[in-house]
Scaffold this active site. Structure first.
Site, PDB file in Angstrom:
ATOM      1  N   CYS A 158       5.920   1.138  23.088  1.00  0.00           N
ATOM      2  CA  CYS A 158       5.953   2.471  23.706  1.00  0.00           C
ATOM      3  C   CYS A 158       5.131   3.494  22.920  1.00  0.00           C
ATOM      4  O   CYS A 158       5.035   4.653  23.321  1.00  0.00           O
ATOM      5  CB  CYS A 158       7.395   2.962  23.874  1.00  0.00           C
ATOM      6  SG  CYS A 158       8.190   3.451  22.317  1.00  0.00           S
TER       7      CYS A 158
ATOM      8  N   VAL B  29      -5.832   6.966   4.555  1.00  0.00           N
ATOM      9  CA  VAL B  29      -4.533   6.991   5.215  1.00  0.00           C
ATOM     10  C   VAL B  29      -3.418   7.294   4.213  1.00  0.00           C
ATOM     11  O   VAL B  29      -2.243   7.299   4.554  1.00  0.00           O
ATOM     12  CB  VAL B  29      -4.265   5.633   5.920  1.00  0.00           C
ATOM     13  CG1 VAL B  29      -5.262   5.398   7.043  1.00  0.00           C
ATOM     14  CG2 VAL B  29      -4.304   4.460   4.931  1.00  0.00           C
TER      15      VAL B  29
ATOM     16  N   HIS C 283      -8.064   8.022  10.563  1.00  0.00           N
ATOM     17  CA  HIS C 283      -7.600   6.628  10.643  1.00  0.00           C
ATOM     18  C   HIS C 283      -6.082   6.509  10.563  1.00  0.00           C
ATOM     19  O   HIS C 283      -5.558   5.439  10.251  1.00  0.00           O
ATOM     20  CB  HIS C 283      -8.262   5.791   9.535  1.00  0.00           C
ATOM     21  CG  HIS C 283      -9.720   5.525   9.782  1.00  0.00           C
ATOM     22  ND1 HIS C 283     -10.560   4.973   8.852  1.00  0.00           N
ATOM     23  CD2 HIS C 283     -10.493   5.751  10.884  1.00  0.00           C
ATOM     24  CE1 HIS C 283     -11.785   4.871   9.359  1.00  0.00           C
ATOM     25  NE2 HIS C 283     -11.765   5.347  10.591  1.00  0.00           N
TER      26      HIS C 283
ATOM     27  N   SER D 181     -18.371   4.228   1.680  1.00  0.00           N
ATOM     28  CA  SER D 181     -19.504   3.308   1.701  1.00  0.00           C
ATOM     29  C   SER D 181     -20.347   3.539   2.952  1.00  0.00           C
ATOM     30  O   SER D 181     -21.407   2.935   3.099  1.00  0.00           O
ATOM     31  CB  SER D 181     -19.007   1.862   1.637  1.00  0.00           C
ATOM     32  OG  SER D 181     -18.126   1.612   2.704  1.00  0.00           O
TER      33      SER D 181
ATOM     34  N   CYS E 259      12.858   2.264  21.163  1.00  0.00           N
ATOM     35  CA  CYS E 259      13.070   1.158  22.115  1.00  0.00           C
ATOM     36  C   CYS E 259      13.389  -0.180  21.444  1.00  0.00           C
ATOM     37  O   CYS E 259      13.643  -1.165  22.131  1.00  0.00           O
ATOM     38  CB  CYS E 259      11.871   1.025  23.054  1.00  0.00           C
ATOM     39  SG  CYS E 259      10.413   0.350  22.252  1.00  0.00           S
TER      40      CYS E 259
ATOM     41  N   ASN F  73     -21.113   9.933  -4.456  1.00  0.00           N
ATOM     42  CA  ASN F  73     -20.643   8.549  -4.562  1.00  0.00           C
ATOM     43  C   ASN F  73     -20.917   8.041  -5.976  1.00  0.00           C
ATOM     44  O   ASN F  73     -21.826   8.520  -6.639  1.00  0.00           O
ATOM     45  CB  ASN F  73     -21.364   7.662  -3.527  1.00  0.00           C
ATOM     46  CG  ASN F  73     -20.604   6.383  -3.220  1.00  0.00           C
ATOM     47  OD1 ASN F  73     -20.303   5.590  -4.117  1.00  0.00           O
ATOM     48  ND2 ASN F  73     -20.278   6.163  -1.962  1.00  0.00           N
TER      49      ASN F  73
ATOM     50  N   ARG G 193       0.830  -1.212   0.000  1.00  0.00           N
ATOM     51  CA  ARG G 193       0.000   0.000   0.000  1.00  0.00           C
ATOM     52  C   ARG G 193       0.863   1.261   0.000  1.00  0.00           C
ATOM     53  O   ARG G 193       0.538   2.257  -0.629  1.00  0.00           O
ATOM     54  CB  ARG G 193      -0.945  -0.009   1.203  1.00  0.00           C
ATOM     55  CG  ARG G 193      -1.980  -1.118   1.112  1.00  0.00           C
ATOM     56  CD  ARG G 193      -3.012  -1.046   2.211  1.00  0.00           C
ATOM     57  NE  ARG G 193      -3.844   0.149   2.119  1.00  0.00           N
ATOM     58  CZ  ARG G 193      -4.639   0.574   3.085  1.00  0.00           C
ATOM     59  NH1 ARG G 193      -4.712  -0.093   4.218  1.00  0.00           N
ATOM     60  NH2 ARG G 193      -5.352   1.670   2.929  1.00  0.00           N
TER      61      ARG G 193
ATOM     62  N   GLY H 187     -17.247   9.691  -1.374  1.00  0.00           N
ATOM     63  CA  GLY H 187     -16.557   8.432  -1.657  1.00  0.00           C
ATOM     64  C   GLY H 187     -16.382   7.490  -0.485  1.00  0.00           C
ATOM     65  O   GLY H 187     -15.332   6.866  -0.353  1.00  0.00           O
TER      66      GLY H 187
HETATM   67  P1  NAD Z   1     -14.944   1.686   0.968  1.00  0.00           P
HETATM   68  O1  NAD Z   1     -13.945   0.951   0.148  1.00  0.00           O
HETATM   69  O2  NAD Z   1     -15.786   0.922   1.910  1.00  0.00           O
HETATM   70  O3  NAD Z   1     -15.952   2.450   0.000  1.00  0.00           O
HETATM   71  C1  NAD Z   1     -15.514   3.246  -1.048  1.00  0.00           C
HETATM   72  C2  NAD Z   1     -16.722   3.991  -1.591  1.00  0.00           C
HETATM   73  O4  NAD Z   1     -16.255   4.903  -2.579  1.00  0.00           O
HETATM   74  C3  NAD Z   1     -17.775   3.101  -2.251  1.00  0.00           C
HETATM   75  O5  NAD Z   1     -19.051   3.441  -1.741  1.00  0.00           O
HETATM   76  C4  NAD Z   1     -17.655   3.435  -3.736  1.00  0.00           C
HETATM   77  O6  NAD Z   1     -18.905   3.364  -4.415  1.00  0.00           O
HETATM   78  C5  NAD Z   1     -17.152   4.867  -3.681  1.00  0.00           C
HETATM   79  N1  NAD Z   1     -16.374   5.281  -4.840  1.00  0.00           N
HETATM   80  C6  NAD Z   1     -15.433   4.588  -5.538  1.00  0.00           C
HETATM   81  N2  NAD Z   1     -14.897   5.345  -6.504  1.00  0.00           N
HETATM   82  C7  NAD Z   1     -15.498   6.561  -6.421  1.00  0.00           C
HETATM   83  C8  NAD Z   1     -15.372   7.769  -7.162  1.00  0.00           C
HETATM   84  N3  NAD Z   1     -14.512   7.903  -8.165  1.00  0.00           N
HETATM   85  N4  NAD Z   1     -16.177   8.818  -6.815  1.00  0.00           N
HETATM   86  C9  NAD Z   1     -17.065   8.704  -5.801  1.00  0.00           C
HETATM   87  N5  NAD Z   1     -17.222   7.584  -5.057  1.00  0.00           N
HETATM   88  C10 NAD Z   1     -16.449   6.524  -5.379  1.00  0.00           C
HETATM   89  O7  NAD Z   1     -14.165   2.850   1.662  1.00  0.00           O
HETATM   90  P2  NAD Z   1     -14.424   3.592   3.048  1.00  0.00           P
HETATM   91  O8  NAD Z   1     -15.871   3.892   3.205  1.00  0.00           O
HETATM   92  O9  NAD Z   1     -13.426   4.693   3.091  1.00  0.00           O
HETATM   93  O10 NAD Z   1     -14.051   2.535   4.175  1.00  0.00           O
HETATM   94  C11 NAD Z   1     -12.918   1.709   4.073  1.00  0.00           C
HETATM   95  C12 NAD Z   1     -11.853   1.862   5.163  1.00  0.00           C
HETATM   96  O11 NAD Z   1     -10.621   1.484   4.582  1.00  0.00           O
HETATM   97  C13 NAD Z   1     -11.637   3.266   5.650  1.00  0.00           C
HETATM   98  O12 NAD Z   1     -11.664   3.178   7.020  1.00  0.00           O
HETATM   99  C14 NAD Z   1     -10.231   3.686   5.184  1.00  0.00           C
HETATM  100  O13 NAD Z   1      -9.422   4.043   6.277  1.00  0.00           O
HETATM  101  C15 NAD Z   1      -9.616   2.462   4.598  1.00  0.00           C
HETATM  102  N6  NAD Z   1      -9.081   2.638   3.223  1.00  0.00           N
HETATM  103  C16 NAD Z   1      -8.328   3.725   2.904  1.00  0.00           C
HETATM  104  C17 NAD Z   1      -7.822   3.875   1.634  1.00  0.00           C
HETATM  105  C18 NAD Z   1      -6.994   5.086   1.301  1.00  0.00           C
HETATM  106  O14 NAD Z   1      -6.325   5.632   2.177  1.00  0.00           O
HETATM  107  N7  NAD Z   1      -7.016   5.553   0.057  1.00  0.00           N
HETATM  108  C19 NAD Z   1      -8.083   2.906   0.658  1.00  0.00           C
HETATM  109  C20 NAD Z   1      -8.851   1.791   1.016  1.00  0.00           C
HETATM  110  C21 NAD Z   1      -9.354   1.674   2.298  1.00  0.00           C
END
Ligand code: NAD
Length: 286
Positions: free
Chosen positions: A153, A111, A142, A232, A195, A256, A70, A230
């Site tokens: 630590c 993140v 997050h 879910s 540490c 979304n 990642r 963006g």
């Molecule tokens: P999720 O993967 O559950 O949902 C992503 C959402 O984004 C979906 O509803 C999808 O329909 C929508 N989506 C996708 N492409 C889009 C676009 N171009 N425009 C608008 N909407 C779009 O993600 P979440 O709700 O953030 O939850 C997942 C968890 O995982 C979070 O807690 C996050 O910390 C972590 N995460 C982070 C990253 C990152 O840092 N980029 C990536 C994956 C997961």
């Protein structure tokens, strides 16, 4: 949708405390896979099952490989038009003509560090000293992919180097060729520089509590407009921020690709790529 945009811009123009609650979909156009939907798999594993304290306890080597992958992907990509629009909107000098005298905070679940990068870029183009206030407008609730945190630590260090684990060079290429199922020996995993104990990615995993949640809750409690981008809306506590804003009399706009959990009560629904719709809706198309 243009009627909807027009109504939204009126609400935006009179809002005084605006929050954006963002999720993985904000970064999708940059090339970072979301956890749900396509791209939610890494090798043969479900990404969600690897982002847990249990997975790290059971196999820290596997979890570090996942985070190394990642980190590598996040280092290769750039903020997209949606990150850029939010960053520009966060600058008081720009927001003044769109939503006069408003406060703004981005609360992101991502993140990947792309929102802070977009903000850095927007700030570098600003000549207004008051825009410096925007530096505090991003909350990465997050944690951060590039933070490395001690399991003992809790010392945290920011480290953008890649690969973070010794001996990981070329791992992804080998995996793609199915040449082997690589393992990082325990002795090569990142250690705390203070540490020496095993370190972990500085992110909040499923089931863990959010640091400084009270600060975020205070901001949500003041908000009169919540723009959900963006996500879910399945991961708590972020999933309930929009409802809280609505319960206190504020408005909610959801951006979304598709219908999502909890959008049925939204005042505004913008279905489509946020990198196209959000700059338009914020009045920042160019
Ligand atoms: P999720 O993967 O559950 O949902 C992503 C959402 O984004 C979906 O509803 C999808 O329909 C929508 N989506 C996708 N492409 C889009 C676009 N171009 N425009 C608008 N909407 C779009 O993600 P979440 O709700 O953030 O939850 C997942 C968890 O995982 C979070 O807690 C996050 O910390 C972590 N995460 C982070 C990253 C990152 O840092 N980029 C990536 C994956 C997961």
């Amino acid at each position: 949708q243009s009627d909807n945009m027009h109504k939204f811009s009126k609400v935006l123009g009179s809002a005084k405390n605006i929050i954006v609650v963002a999720g993985a979909g904000l970064s999708a156009a940059s090339g970072i896979p979301t956890f749900r939907g396509k791209g939610g798999m890494w090798r043969k594993y479900d990404a969600i099952s690897l982002a847990t304290p249990e997975a790290f306890k059971e196999n820290p080597s596997l979890v570090w490989q996942f985070y190394n992958y990642r980190r590598e992907s996040a280092l290769k990509v750039k903020p997209n038009a949606a990150h850029a629009a939010i960053a520009r909107f966060s600058l008081p000098s720009i927001r003044q003509s769109i939503a006069p005298d408003s406060k703004f905070t981005l609360i992101t679940q991502n993140v990947d560090g792309l929102s802070p990068l977009a903000l850095e870029d927007a700030l570098s183009k600003s000549t207004d000293a008051a825009d410096k206030a925007a530096q505090k407008s991003v909350i990465e609730m997050h944690g951060r992919l590039f933070d490395v945190q001690c399991t003992e630590c809790n010392h945290v260090e920011f480290n953008r180097s890649s690969p973070i684990c010794k001996g990981l060079e070329g791992t992804e290429q080998l995996v793609e060729k199915n040449a082997m199922d690589p393992e990082i020996p325990f002795s090569s995993l990142p250690r705390c520089s203070s540490c020496g104990v095993l370190a972990r990615p500085g992110v909040v995993w499923f089931g863990e509590s959010i640091p400084h949640l009270e600060v975020i809750e205070d901001i949500v409690a003041e908000a009169d407009l919540c723009i959900v981008v963006g996500t879910s809306s399945t991961v708590q506590p972020a999933a309930s921020f929009a409802d809280e804003v609505q319960e206190q009399g504020g408005k909610v706009a959801v951006f979304n690709l598709e219908r999502s959990e909890g959008d049925s009560n939204a005042d505004f629904l913008f279905i489509g790529p946020c990198e196209d719709l959000l700059p338009k809706a914020l009045g920042l198309e160019n």
